[in-house]
Every structure is written in structure tokens, then in C-alpha cells.
Scaffold this active site. Sequence first.
Site: not given
Length: 484
Positions: A115, A199, A234, A291
Site C-alpha cells: 500500500k 492514515e 473492514h 486481480r
Amino acid sequence: MKKILVANRGEIALRIMKTIKRMGIGTVAVYSTIDRNAPHVKFADEAIHIGDNPSNRSYLLGDHIISEAKKLKVDAIHPGYGFLSENAAFAAAVEKNKMIFIGPEAASISMMGDKLAAKKAVKEYNIPMVPGTDKALTDPDKAKALALDIGYPILIKAAAGGGGKGMRVVKKPEDLDEQLKRAISEALSSFGDGSVFIEKYISSPRHIEFQVLADTHGKVLHLFERECSIQRRHQKIVEEAPSAILGSELRAKMGEAAIKVARSCNYRGAGTVEFLMDEDLNFYFLEMNTRLQVEHPVTEYITGLDLVEEQIKIARGEKLNLEQNELNLQGHALELRVYAEDPLHDFLPNMGTLSKYKVPVGEHIRVDDGYEEGMEIPIHYDPMISKLITYGKDRDEAIQNMIQAIDNYIIEGVTTTLSFGKYVCRHHAFQSGNFDTHFIEKHYDTEALKEAFEKEAQVAGLLALKLYLKDRTILRLPNEPQIQ
Ligand code: ADP
Ligand code: ADP
Ligand code: MG
């Protein structure tokens, strides 16, 4: 391309093979011991036993799968999702062994699989990003300073995370030390990489993602969005396309951003660019999944395309036969992930045997599954049994079709998320389109679900009684006086 091996199991292996077969190409399945009689194995032209039940002794054995594929003269390998699908070393090894990997190049996978690397690549393209750190964190003091800068609450994330795992919300500075330590050790044990970053925790976001398709001739298209805000832990559980809140202008803007993200990593094939959206409709790049996505069927419904077919054509080097302005969004589609989980008890996995299993059929209903009646849901893999997808000319119709399909889906022996899906579809927040990723915390009431269960059981009981009395009337009519 004459023969494709599908390096996966369950619903996605079967779904991929159906398209491969329809295209006149041979199919090869792989399976672990417990999956020997699974539908994906029976459906394939050829099947190879690759090992014991745990995935690290079967579905994750990339080199073993490659050597078996070579023996069978396989031309290409489709990895599905999960397992080896985002493993850059596997993608590279497939190509090194002169087979085609149905997916992007290894370099794109490594870039987007991390990420942090993904954010770095995307930064130059002026794509809005969630405020956060751009390097892996190890020093607690530095982390503290950065977190204060960003502003609490913050989210610690594993750079290599996925499937909703490896995230920790930190609400106040005194908790940071402890949470950081835990996050690093978890990231290391779950993903083999201890890199974590911070974040800003967006308080009421929606998860909106864009499907992209890129060929090897420089064309990149987006196939509109999917709204995936209904989540637990999540991880998505109900998805839809299009989103109830995007207008055509914002859609075009986000679509362009998604295309730029795909270009930033020289993308090839089908991929998904995920965004978070705040209450003021500002969007932020979250990550890219390199993907086929679990929820791709909703996009297939609204575009009329078969994404696996597009993946195969791109892998064969064909040009995308479409223009962005020719793509039309039609109707509305919903997907419910049917997991073997108990929605009354924190969605805990609830494995067992499918003692009764009957899927709903009808126009505008699609069930992607990988199990049959009598089969056991193995504890070794993801507990998803199937995906129930419905379509309608508009959102209301898709929702009504979903409720009806859920009522006609019979699963006994394991508790599933079907009842939760119905709860969502009947809830005014969902129906009105006014919801975010905290739907469960804000609106999910297990008592109400229990009550609905009981009411339904009562209705079912009354119906049964009524039928019984009617039968008695009919059966006894010739011989006995009628019972009033
Ligand atoms: P999607 O991202 O396709 O919407 P999920 O987030 O549920 O759906 O992930 C799809 C599958 O891939 C799940 O089986 C999940 O466990 C697995 N997965 C995704 N990323 C990773 C990862 N980094 N490590 C392990 N498993 C992953
Ligand atoms: P994964 O790789 O596990 O799919 P993502 O980064 O895609 O991880 O995030 C998964 C989900 O976690 C999002 O859909 C969202 O609900 C939540 N999430 C992730 N980042 C944030 C954030 N910065 N603020 C609020 N929620 C977030
Ligand atoms: Mg994600």
C-alpha cells in the site's frame, strides 16, 4: 490458448471455468484432499490433487502447481482471488516457465500489493489521498509526532494487508505505543512483512471502487463503480453497482482517476481501484487490487460484459474492442456474500455440513457457488459459501429481487449471512441510500433480527397449520363429515 489451469477453489474457480469452457478452451482444476469431490473439480476437464488441506500445503504451493501445469501442457494460469493472485513471485515464475499469467505483470503486482509503494506511484498523478505517512513506521516517538500532525483518530495499517486484516483504529495518543507494537507483530505474522503506516481515520466514509480494464496496446477503460460500504470487520458483505450517491459528473471524475492509477503501474488486465468518500463527496485513493474482485458480478450485470472473458482476451494479446463513451451503465445489481457466519454472534465463522442446500432460480438472479447439498464447509479456507446476485431495472427492483431470492435460498446445517442480507435490504438507511461503512454499528440490531426470525417462524407455523387443515379437509371429504 488451448488449456487454462485455475489455481483456486470454491465459487471463483467454478465461475472462471464456466467462461473458459464457453470460450472452447480446456480447463484444469487443482484441489486439496478435502476438495476432491468439489464442484470445481467435477466441472473441469482435468484435475490435479496438489496436497493436504491447509492452504500452505496445497493452494499456496506455487512452484508445485507450476510443475504440474507444465506436465499437462497448460498454456495459461488463472489465479482467481486470494491465494496466489497477488503474489508477484508466482506471476513471474509462471511467465518464466513459458505460460501466461492471467493478470498483470509481476512489477505491477508488487507495486500495488504494497500500500505504501502504491501511494508513492499514484502521488505523481494528482490523485487525492487519505492524509497519512508515506513511509513504514518503527520508531514510536516518530509515529507519535506524525499522528499528532495528522490528527486523531488515526488508523494503523499493514502495508501488505488485505481482506480487511491488519488494521487498528487509535483514538488517543496514549494508546498509540501499544497499538503500534501489536500492529507490527501482527503484520509480520499474517503477511510476512512488518511494515505498518498511519492514515487519518475517516469517520463516516463510504467505500466506492472502480473496475478498470487495460489491454496490452495502451487502452485503459473504467467500467463504473461498485459501492461496498456494508462491511463487517473492514470486509465487504453487501455490494452494489452503481452507487446510490454518484452523479454522472463525479462518476466520470473518479473513473478518470482510476484510469490514472492503472496507468501509474503500467497495468494490464482487470483490476480495481478503491476509494473512500467522505460526507462532502470528497474521494481519496485507498488501494488497488490487481486481480478479479469478489464482487465483480455486479459490474457484469450493469455492463453486460463477462470480466473473465475480457481477462482472457487481454492475456491473449487482443485489443479491447470498446470505447469509454460506448460503455453504458444499465439497471442496478446487488450482491450478498453468503458466508458460513453467525450474524447474531459477531459474524463468527459457523462451519458445518450443508444438510439442505437449494439455490433460488429466476430471471435476474445469479448464484455463484462452489458447494452442493451434503458437503462440508472446510475450516481451512475462507468461509464464503456463495454470492447471491440480483438485478433490477432500478435499485428498488434489485433490492426487492434480493429479498425474494433470499427467501427462496434454503441452507440448513450452517448459519449464514442470508438473514443479515435481508435485514440490510429492508432497512430504511440502506433503501434510502444514506449509509456508510459503519452501517452495522449504527443500524444493525440483532434483537430486531431475532424478532424477525421468530415472526417468520410463527408465520411459517401458521401457514403449515393452514395447509394441514386444508389437506385434512380435502383428504377426508369423501368419507367423513367436513370439519369446520
Ligand atoms: P475483495 O477485495 O475482492 O473485495 P476481500 O477483501 O474479501 O475481497 O478479499 C478477497 C479474498 O482475498 C479473501 O479471501 C481475502 O482473505 C483474500 N486476501 C486479500 N488480500 C489478502 C492478503 N494480502 N493476504 C491474504 N489474503 C488476502
Ligand atoms: P484491505 O486491503 O484489507 O482491503 P483497505 O485499505 O482496502 O484494506 O480498507 C478496507 C476497509 O477498511 C475500507 O473499505 C474501509 O471500510 C476501512 N478503511 C480503510 N482505510 C480507512 C481510513 N483511512 N479511514 C476509515 N476507514 C478506512
Ligand atoms: Mg481493500
